[in-house]
Design a protein around this motif. Structure first.
Motif, PDB file in Angstrom:
ATOM      1  N   ASN A 261       0.830  -1.213   0.000  1.00 31.14           N
ATOM      2  CA  ASN A 261       0.000   0.000   0.000  1.00 31.14           C
ATOM      3  C   ASN A 261       0.861   1.259   0.000  1.00 31.14           C
ATOM      4  O   ASN A 261       0.503   2.259  -0.643  1.00 31.14           O
ATOM      5  N   THR A 262       1.999   1.212   0.688  1.00 33.33           N
ATOM      6  CA  THR A 262       2.924   2.353   0.641  1.00 33.33           C
ATOM      7  C   THR A 262       3.530   2.468  -0.744  1.00 33.33           C
ATOM      8  O   THR A 262       3.661   3.581  -1.280  1.00 33.33           O
ATOM      9  N   ALA A 263       3.901   1.340  -1.342  1.00 31.77           N
ATOM     10  CA  ALA A 263       4.443   1.355  -2.704  1.00 31.77           C
ATOM     11  C   ALA A 263       3.419   1.940  -3.678  1.00 31.77           C
ATOM     12  O   ALA A 263       3.772   2.731  -4.569  1.00 31.77           O
ATOM     13  N   LYS A 264       2.161   1.565  -3.515  1.00 31.69           N
ATOM     14  CA  LYS A 264       1.100   2.109  -4.367  1.00 31.69           C
ATOM     15  C   LYS A 264       1.018   3.618  -4.216  1.00 31.69           C
ATOM     16  O   LYS A 264       0.913   4.357  -5.208  1.00 31.69           O
ATOM     17  N   THR A 265       1.077   4.094  -2.972  1.00 29.56           N
ATOM     18  CA  THR A 265       1.047   5.536  -2.726  1.00 29.56           C
ATOM     19  C   THR A 265       2.199   6.234  -3.432  1.00 29.56           C
ATOM     20  O   THR A 265       2.001   7.239  -4.126  1.00 29.56           O
ATOM     21  N   PHE A 266       3.408   5.701  -3.275  1.00 28.38           N
ATOM     22  CA  PHE A 266       4.581   6.335  -3.869  1.00 28.38           C
ATOM     23  C   PHE A 266       4.539   6.297  -5.400  1.00 28.38           C
ATOM     24  O   PHE A 266       4.877   7.279  -6.062  1.00 28.38           O
ATOM     25  N   GLU A 267       4.134   5.160  -5.967  1.00 30.88           N
ATOM     26  CA  GLU A 267       4.138   5.049  -7.431  1.00 30.88           C
ATOM     27  C   GLU A 267       3.051   5.911  -8.064  1.00 30.88           C
ATOM     28  O   GLU A 267       3.292   6.605  -9.053  1.00 30.88           O
ATOM     29  N   ASP A 268       1.845   5.879  -7.502  1.00 30.51           N
ATOM     30  CA  ASP A 268       0.779   6.747  -8.023  1.00 30.51           C
ATOM     31  C   ASP A 268       1.180   8.216  -7.903  1.00 30.51           C
ATOM     32  O   ASP A 268       0.933   9.027  -8.803  1.00 30.51           O
ATOM     33  N   LEU A 269       1.808   8.540  -6.774  1.00 32.85           N
ATOM     34  CA  LEU A 269       2.231   9.919  -6.537  1.00 32.85           C
ATOM     35  C   LEU A 269       3.307  10.319  -7.540  1.00 32.85           C
ATOM     36  O   LEU A 269       3.299  11.436  -8.064  1.00 32.85           O
ATOM     37  N   GLY A 270       4.234   9.413  -7.818  1.00 40.15           N
ATOM     38  CA  GLY A 270       5.306   9.714  -8.761  1.00 40.15           C
ATOM     39  C   GLY A 270       4.786  10.002 -10.149  1.00 40.15           C
ATOM     40  O   GLY A 270       5.211  10.970 -10.803  1.00 40.15           O
ATOM     41  N   VAL A 271       3.856   9.183 -10.623  1.00 39.35           N
ATOM     42  CA  VAL A 271       3.287   9.403 -11.957  1.00 39.35           C
ATOM     43  C   VAL A 271       2.552  10.740 -12.009  1.00 39.35           C
ATOM     44  O   VAL A 271       2.730  11.538 -12.937  1.00 39.35           O
ATOM     45  N   ALA A 272       1.712  10.993 -11.004  1.00 36.93           N
ATOM     46  CA  ALA A 272       0.956  12.251 -10.969  1.00 36.93           C
ATOM     47  C   ALA A 272       1.878  13.449 -10.843  1.00 36.93           C
ATOM     48  O   ALA A 272       1.598  14.526 -11.407  1.00 36.93           O
ATOM     49  N   ALA A 273       2.996  13.274 -10.131  1.00 39.46           N
ATOM     50  CA  ALA A 273       3.939  14.382  -9.939  1.00 39.46           C
ATOM     51  C   ALA A 273       4.644  14.752 -11.235  1.00 39.46           C
ATOM     52  O   ALA A 273       4.735  15.933 -11.593  1.00 39.46           O
ATOM     53  N   TYR A 274       5.170  13.765 -11.938  1.00 34.56           N
ATOM     54  CA  TYR A 274       5.866  14.045 -13.200  1.00 34.56           C
ATOM     55  C   TYR A 274       4.933  14.703 -14.205  1.00 34.56           C
ATOM     56  O   TYR A 274       5.279  15.693 -14.851  1.00 34.56           O
ATOM     57  N   ASN A 275       3.718  14.162 -14.337  1.00 42.67           N
ATOM     58  CA  ASN A 275       2.783  14.739 -15.298  1.00 42.67           C
ATOM     59  C   ASN A 275       2.321  16.133 -14.890  1.00 42.67           C
ATOM     60  O   ASN A 275       2.110  17.004 -15.730  1.00 42.67           O
ATOM     61  N   GLY A 276       2.186  16.351 -13.586  1.00 44.68           N
ATOM     62  CA  GLY A 276       1.757  17.665 -13.119  1.00 44.68           C
ATOM     63  C   GLY A 276       2.830  18.726 -13.215  1.00 44.68           C
ATOM     64  O   GLY A 276       2.529  19.920 -13.296  1.00 44.68           O
ATOM     65  N   ALA A 277       4.105  18.307 -13.192  1.00 40.60           N
ATOM     66  CA  ALA A 277       5.211  19.269 -13.236  1.00 40.60           C
ATOM     67  C   ALA A 277       5.693  19.553 -14.646  1.00 40.60           C
ATOM     68  O   ALA A 277       6.500  20.463 -14.855  1.00 40.60           O
ATOM     69  N   GLY A 278       5.191  18.792 -15.614  1.00 42.74           N
ATOM     70  CA  GLY A 278       5.656  18.972 -16.985  1.00 42.74           C
ATOM     71  C   GLY A 278       5.495  20.396 -17.495  1.00 42.74           C
ATOM     72  O   GLY A 278       6.338  20.894 -18.252  1.00 42.74           O
ATOM     73  N   ARG A 279       4.454  21.071 -17.057  1.00 36.67           N
ATOM     74  CA  ARG A 279       4.195  22.437 -17.546  1.00 36.67           C
ATOM     75  C   ARG A 279       5.249  23.438 -17.082  1.00 36.67           C
ATOM     76  O   ARG A 279       5.351  24.532 -17.640  1.00 36.67           O
ATOM     77  N   PHE A 280       6.011  23.078 -16.065  1.00 39.58           N
ATOM     78  CA  PHE A 280       7.035  23.997 -15.567  1.00 39.58           C
ATOM     79  C   PHE A 280       8.370  23.845 -16.300  1.00 39.58           C
ATOM     80  O   PHE A 280       9.267  24.663 -16.129  1.00 39.58           O
ATOM     81  N   ILE A 281       8.518  22.803 -17.089  1.00 42.17           N
ATOM     82  CA  ILE A 281       9.788  22.540 -17.763  1.00 42.17           C
ATOM     83  C   ILE A 281       9.880  23.346 -19.048  1.00 42.17           C
ATOM     84  O   ILE A 281       8.986  23.287 -19.894  1.00 42.17           O
ATOM     85  N   THR A 282      10.959  24.095 -19.198  1.00 41.04           N
ATOM     86  CA  THR A 282      11.144  24.900 -20.403  1.00 41.04           C
ATOM     87  C   THR A 282      12.057  24.234 -21.419  1.00 41.04           C
ATOM     88  O   THR A 282      11.963  24.504 -22.618  1.00 41.04           O
ATOM     89  N   SER A 283      12.951  23.359 -20.966  1.00 41.87           N
ATOM     90  CA  SER A 283      13.890  22.697 -21.868  1.00 41.87           C
ATOM     91  C   SER A 283      13.254  21.455 -22.488  1.00 41.87           C
ATOM     92  O   SER A 283      12.816  20.562 -21.772  1.00 41.87           O
ATOM     93  N   PRO A 284      13.214  21.357 -23.822  1.00 37.70           N
ATOM     94  CA  PRO A 284      12.687  20.153 -24.475  1.00 37.70           C
ATOM     95  C   PRO A 284      13.467  18.899 -24.082  1.00 37.70           C
ATOM     96  O   PRO A 284      12.898  17.808 -24.009  1.00 37.70           O
ATOM     97  N   ASP A 285      14.767  19.054 -23.833  1.00 36.63           N
ATOM     98  CA  ASP A 285      15.594  17.908 -23.455  1.00 36.63           C
ATOM     99  C   ASP A 285      15.150  17.349 -22.107  1.00 36.63           C
ATOM    100  O   ASP A 285      15.026  16.133 -21.930  1.00 36.63           O
ATOM    101  N   TYR A 286      14.928  18.241 -21.148  1.00 36.74           N
ATOM    102  CA  TYR A 286      14.479  17.807 -19.830  1.00 36.74           C
ATOM    103  C   TYR A 286      13.080  17.189 -19.908  1.00 36.74           C
ATOM    104  O   TYR A 286      12.772  16.224 -19.203  1.00 36.74           O
ATOM    105  N   LEU A 287      12.223  17.755 -20.751  1.00 36.77           N
ATOM    106  CA  LEU A 287      10.866  17.240 -20.888  1.00 36.77           C
ATOM    107  C   LEU A 287      10.882  15.827 -21.470  1.00 36.77           C
ATOM    108  O   LEU A 287      10.119  14.950 -21.036  1.00 36.77           O
ATOM    109  N   THR A 288      11.778  15.596 -22.411  1.00 39.18           N
ATOM    110  CA  THR A 288      11.930  14.257 -22.984  1.00 39.18           C
ATOM    111  C   THR A 288      12.373  13.261 -21.925  1.00 39.18           C
ATOM    112  O   THR A 288      11.842  12.147 -21.819  1.00 39.18           O
ATOM    113  N   LEU A 289      13.347  13.668 -21.115  1.00 37.50           N
ATOM    114  CA  LEU A 289      13.830  12.791 -20.048  1.00 37.50           C
ATOM    115  C   LEU A 289      12.733  12.486 -19.037  1.00 37.50           C
ATOM    116  O   LEU A 289      12.573  11.345 -18.599  1.00 37.50           O
TER     117      LEU A 289
END
Length: 232
Positions: free
Chosen positions: A142-170
């Motif tokens: 259940n902790t792993a589920k929390t961390f993994e769901d959070l990680g996916v939501a975090a990366y997708n939610g932060a994408g709008r703040f990235i200005t470098s196409p290289d970083y966005l690809t990574l």
């Protein structure tokens, strides 16, 4: 195979990132093969980052986004390292193998961001896993589920703040791996829940979270206060 030839396609010729990654030799990780990843992980399974006491400031610009990701990868790497060191009761051989793979991915992600950020990297977070019973399958998964769901939501939610196409690809490459982790963990808990309506909306889109919501959810597991004001 000459791993260095992968540099242009992965980093888009971004000299600052390439130079930083060269410094720690983590272009080997970018080669994308299991053998190469194993070489990178040798000697890297224990984080040698100097721990931070008190507040952690993520910085500004793209470095703030990278440090945000680095903070989350630190948390996940520390968690899965503990999971493999203190295996829960009744764990199967398949679960050990796949959870070890996840640990190795998270360690590789952590070390990659650390190398890419160089002198701009935050220090080591002071994690708090006192609420987790590592001897219990239910508690660990259940902790792993929390961390993994959070990680996916975090990366997708932060994408709008990235200005470098290289970083966005990574970021896109890494969040794809995190989503695979999340699907596996969810199905270990309850088969068929890998993409249920708690993470995928009626339009078939993942439910992203902004940094403030992510850090609030992660706060019980991190003793440091994280200043992400640049990502507000």
């Amino acid at each position: 195979m000459n791993i260095m030839k992968n540099t242009p396609s992965l980093f888009g010729g971004h000299p600052e990132l390439v130079k930083s990654v060269h410094r720690r030799s983590f272009l080997k990780w970018a080669g994308g093969t299991a053998a190469v990843t194993t070489l990178v992980l040798t000697g890297c399974k224990e984080d040698d980052t100097t721990p931070v006491v008190g507040e952690v400031n993520l910085g500004t610009g793209d470095f703030a986004v990278l440090n945000y990701a680095y903070a989350l990868e630190q948390l996940e790497a520390a968690f899965y390292t503990r999971v493999i060191e203190s295996q829960f009761s009744g764990i199967t051989a398949d679960e050990i193998a796949l959870l070890t793979d996840i640990r190795d991915h998270e360690v590789a992600h952590r070390e990659f961001f650390k190398a890419a950020l160089g002198s701009n990297a935050i220090g080591g977070l002071d994690v708090d896993f006192s609420s987790i019973n590592f001897g219990s399958r239910e508690s660990v998964l259940n902790t792993a589920k929390t961390f993994e769901d959070l990680g996916v939501a975090a990366y997708n939610g932060a994408g709008r703040f990235i200005t470098s196409p290289d970083y966005l690809t990574l970021a896109g490459k890494i969040v794809s791996v995190e989503a695979r982790h999340a699907a596996y963990i969810r199905d270990l808990l309850s088969n068929g829940t890998f993409a249920d309506n708690t993470v995928v909306d009626s339009n078939g889109l993942e439910m992203s979270k902004d940094p403030a919501a992510v850090l609030q959810a992660a706060a019980p597991f991190i003793k440091n206060t994280i200043n992400a004001s640049a990502l507000a």
